[in-house]
Design an enzyme around this catalytic site. Structure first.
Site, PDB file in Angstrom:
ATOM      1  N   LYS A  84       2.259  -3.413   6.034  1.00 16.26           N
ATOM      2  CA  LYS A  84       2.542  -3.204   4.609  1.00 16.26           C
ATOM      3  C   LYS A  84       4.028  -2.905   4.366  1.00 16.26           C
ATOM      4  O   LYS A  84       4.565  -3.257   3.311  1.00 16.26           O
ATOM      5  CB  LYS A  84       1.654  -2.097   4.044  1.00 16.26           C
ATOM      6  CG  LYS A  84       0.159  -2.458   4.031  1.00 16.26           C
ATOM      7  CD  LYS A  84      -0.141  -3.673   3.154  1.00 16.26           C
ATOM      8  CE  LYS A  84      -1.647  -3.869   2.953  1.00 16.26           C
ATOM      9  NZ  LYS A  84      -1.957  -5.025   2.081  1.00 16.26           N
ATOM     10  N   ILE A 125      -8.012   3.678  -3.986  1.00 12.31           N
ATOM     11  CA  ILE A 125      -8.747   2.953  -5.017  1.00 12.31           C
ATOM     12  C   ILE A 125     -10.217   2.879  -4.578  1.00 12.31           C
ATOM     13  O   ILE A 125     -10.512   2.764  -3.383  1.00 12.31           O
ATOM     14  CB  ILE A 125      -8.171   1.529  -5.214  1.00 12.31           C
ATOM     15  CG1 ILE A 125      -6.631   1.565  -5.400  1.00 12.31           C
ATOM     16  CG2 ILE A 125      -8.854   0.823  -6.390  1.00 12.31           C
ATOM     17  CD1 ILE A 125      -6.117   2.329  -6.595  1.00 12.31           C
ATOM     18  N   SER A 183       0.873  -1.180   0.000  1.00  4.06           N
ATOM     19  CA  SER A 183       0.000   0.000   0.000  1.00  4.06           C
ATOM     20  C   SER A 183       0.910   1.230   0.000  1.00  4.06           C
ATOM     21  O   SER A 183       2.087   1.131   0.389  1.00  4.06           O
ATOM     22  CB  SER A 183      -0.843   0.009   1.284  1.00  4.06           C
ATOM     23  OG  SER A 183      -1.371   1.306   1.532  1.00  4.06           O
ATOM     24  N   TYR A 233      -1.462  -0.975  10.117  1.00  2.37           N
ATOM     25  CA  TYR A 233      -1.484  -1.227   8.668  1.00  2.37           C
ATOM     26  C   TYR A 233      -0.139  -0.863   8.036  1.00  2.37           C
ATOM     27  O   TYR A 233       0.395  -1.617   7.217  1.00  2.37           O
ATOM     28  CB  TYR A 233      -2.611  -0.381   8.072  1.00  2.37           C
ATOM     29  CG  TYR A 233      -2.961  -0.654   6.626  1.00  2.37           C
ATOM     30  CD1 TYR A 233      -3.524  -1.871   6.238  1.00  2.37           C
ATOM     31  CD2 TYR A 233      -2.779   0.323   5.656  1.00  2.37           C
ATOM     32  CE1 TYR A 233      -3.881  -2.100   4.917  1.00  2.37           C
ATOM     33  CE2 TYR A 233      -3.129   0.100   4.331  1.00  2.37           C
ATOM     34  CZ  TYR A 233      -3.681  -1.113   3.980  1.00  2.37           C
ATOM     35  OH  TYR A 233      -4.040  -1.335   2.669  1.00  2.37           O
TER      36      TYR A 233
HETATM   37  N1  NAP Z   1      -8.587   0.124  -1.737  1.00  2.00           N
HETATM   38  C1  NAP Z   1      -7.501   0.829  -1.574  1.00  2.00           C
HETATM   39  O1  NAP Z   1      -7.533   2.072  -1.719  1.00  2.00           O
HETATM   40  C2  NAP Z   1      -6.198   0.181  -1.225  1.00  2.00           C
HETATM   41  C3  NAP Z   1      -5.093   1.006  -1.030  1.00  2.00           C
HETATM   42  C4  NAP Z   1      -3.867   0.441  -0.712  1.00  2.00           C
HETATM   43  C5  NAP Z   1      -3.757  -0.933  -0.589  1.00  2.00           C
HETATM   44  N2  NAP Z   1      -4.830  -1.719  -0.767  1.00  2.00           N
HETATM   45  C6  NAP Z   1      -4.623  -3.175  -0.623  1.00  2.00           C
HETATM   46  O2  NAP Z   1      -5.149  -3.827  -1.754  1.00  2.00           O
HETATM   47  C7  NAP Z   1      -5.675  -5.106  -1.383  1.00  2.00           C
HETATM   48  C8  NAP Z   1      -7.133  -5.206  -1.817  1.00  2.00           C
HETATM   49  O3  NAP Z   1      -7.848  -4.136  -1.206  1.00  2.00           O
HETATM   50  P1  NAP Z   1      -9.396  -3.850  -1.511  1.00  2.00           P
HETATM   51  O4  NAP Z   1      -9.576  -2.386  -1.459  1.00  2.00           O
HETATM   52  O5  NAP Z   1      -9.839  -4.616  -2.703  1.00  2.00           O
HETATM   53  O6  NAP Z   1     -10.038  -4.470  -0.177  1.00  2.00           O
HETATM   54  P2  NAP Z   1     -11.549  -4.843   0.158  1.00  2.00           P
HETATM   55  O7  NAP Z   1     -12.473  -4.356  -0.882  1.00  2.00           O
HETATM   56  O8  NAP Z   1     -11.748  -4.444   1.571  1.00  2.00           O
HETATM   57  O9  NAP Z   1     -11.497  -6.461   0.071  1.00  2.00           O
HETATM   58  C9  NAP Z   1     -10.670  -7.165   0.946  1.00  2.00           C
HETATM   59  C10 NAP Z   1     -10.595  -8.611   0.513  1.00  2.00           C
HETATM   60  O10 NAP Z   1      -9.767  -9.327   1.456  1.00  2.00           O
HETATM   61  C11 NAP Z   1     -10.508 -10.443   1.939  1.00  2.00           C
HETATM   62  N3  NAP Z   1     -10.172 -10.789   3.316  1.00  2.00           N
HETATM   63  C12 NAP Z   1     -10.135  -9.959   4.397  1.00  2.00           C
HETATM   64  N4  NAP Z   1      -9.883 -10.677   5.496  1.00  2.00           N
HETATM   65  C13 NAP Z   1      -9.756 -11.982   5.117  1.00  2.00           C
HETATM   66  C14 NAP Z   1      -9.502 -13.207   5.809  1.00  2.00           C
HETATM   67  N5  NAP Z   1      -9.354 -13.259   7.133  1.00  2.00           N
HETATM   68  N6  NAP Z   1      -9.433 -14.346   5.092  1.00  2.00           N
HETATM   69  C15 NAP Z   1      -9.621 -14.327   3.751  1.00  2.00           C
HETATM   70  N7  NAP Z   1      -9.877 -13.209   3.041  1.00  2.00           N
HETATM   71  C16 NAP Z   1      -9.950 -12.054   3.726  1.00  2.00           C
HETATM   72  C17 NAP Z   1     -11.956 -10.001   1.859  1.00  2.00           C
HETATM   73  O11 NAP Z   1     -12.812 -11.126   1.942  1.00  2.00           O
HETATM   74  P3  NAP Z   1     -14.294 -10.990   2.615  1.00  2.00           P
HETATM   75  O12 NAP Z   1     -15.204 -10.493   1.519  1.00  2.00           O
HETATM   76  O13 NAP Z   1     -14.610 -12.374   3.068  1.00  2.00           O
HETATM   77  O14 NAP Z   1     -14.179 -10.004   3.735  1.00  2.00           O
HETATM   78  C18 NAP Z   1     -11.957  -9.292   0.505  1.00  2.00           C
HETATM   79  O15 NAP Z   1     -12.025 -10.232  -0.541  1.00  2.00           O
HETATM   80  C19 NAP Z   1      -5.483  -5.207   0.138  1.00  2.00           C
HETATM   81  O16 NAP Z   1      -4.297  -5.904   0.435  1.00  2.00           O
HETATM   82  C20 NAP Z   1      -5.353  -3.745   0.566  1.00  2.00           C
HETATM   83  O17 NAP Z   1      -4.618  -3.611   1.772  1.00  2.00           O
HETATM   84  C21 NAP Z   1      -6.048  -1.203  -1.084  1.00  2.00           C
END
Ligand code: NAP
Length: 220
Positions: A130, A159, A113, A126
């Site tokens: 990360k 995002i 991240s 976090y």
């Molecule tokens: N969105 C952003 O702006 C952003 C920015 C920087 C980094 N990131 C990184 O990008 C990645 C994806 O983010 P996102 O925004 O798509 O997140 P999101 O929409 O919150 O989705 C998170 C995903 O992780 C899964 N997950 C969470 N806890 C879990 C567990 N204990 N076991 C199995 N699966 C689990 C969730 O499954 P469930 O549906 O079962 O909860 C979901 O599929 C993450 O690593 C995040 O840290 C995102």
């Protein structure tokens, strides 16, 4: 057919990756949290034991970002976040590497991240996790380079997913969007395209990198 193990595919960025990869003819294993709970190492072992032939590509996309300040964070929150965001990635890499070595190579993409290098209040757990992903990526890339296993990380900025809307109010999102050089949030499919490049045959020499995809956030 290239086989892929992808975590976090139920929504957000992982869902976009799954969609793109299926469209482009990959075989995608995308376990739900019920099938493989990343907070539980035994659940990871049980699920991976069912993939007896391993995979060509591992995408460690799942993550959580529960906010807590320096003085309020609990041991439970720390352990849960480090396990899901960092240790699960290490445990899956440890599982997949022997298969990749046997196949003559492979590709691994971890999710970091922008908060691996920057931070803001209540992101301490976090940011620690990360930053660990960044270190993991560097170390694994160095150790596995001669096995033709390329390991990179993607570091998204803001995002348009539930993670962003859960942790930022609409007013905060409006303000941070105004401050971004590109004046908009990123879309999950834009991140998916970067992951696609990293695991494609076009990527033959990039390894150990943590790539920021953030609309210019890290430049100002
Ligand atoms: N969105 C952003 O702006 C952003 C920015 C920087 C980094 N990131 C990184 O990008 C990645 C994806 O983010 P996102 O925004 O798509 O997140 P999101 O929409 O919150 O989705 C998170 C995903 O992780 C899964 N997950 C969470 N806890 C879990 C567990 N204990 N076991 C199995 N699966 C689990 C969730 O499954 P469930 O549906 O079962 O909860 C979901 O599929 C993450 O690593 C995040 O840290 C995102």
């Amino acid at each position: 057919m290239t086989s892929v193990l992808l975590t976090g595919a139920s929504r957000g960025i992982g869902k976009a990756i799954k969609h793109l990869f299926l469209q482009r003819g990959m075989q995608v294993w995308a376990p739900s949290r019920q099938e493989m709970d990343l907070s539980d190492p035994d659940s990871i072992s049980r699920y991976t034991a069912s993939l007896t032939e391993g995979v060509d590509v591992l995408i460690n996309c799942a993550g959580i970002n529960e906010l807590a300040g320096v003085e309020e964070m609990t041991d439970e929150q720390i352990e849960k976040s480090i396990q899901i965001n960092l240790l699960a990635q290490m445990q899956l890499i440890r599982w997949v590497v022997p298969f990749m070595k046997h196949r003559g190579g492979g590709k691994i993409v971890n999710f970091a991240s922008i908060w691996c290098s920057f931070s803001k209040p209540r992101r301490i757990i976090y940011s620690v996790a990360k930053a660990g992903v960044k270190g993991l990526t560097t170390a694994a890339a160095v150790e596995l380079a001669t096995d033709n296993i390329l390991v990179n990380a993607v570091a998204p900025g803001f995002i348009n997913t539930e993670m962003t809307s859960q942790n930022n109010s609409p007013a905060q999102i409006q303000a941070l969007t105004r401050a971004l050089p590109m004046k908009r949030l990123g879309q999950p499919d834009e991140v998916a395209e970067l992951v696609w490049f990293l695991i494609s045959d076009k990527n033959t020499f990039m390894t150990g990198q943590t790539l920021f995809i953030d609309g210019g956030f890290s430049c100002i």
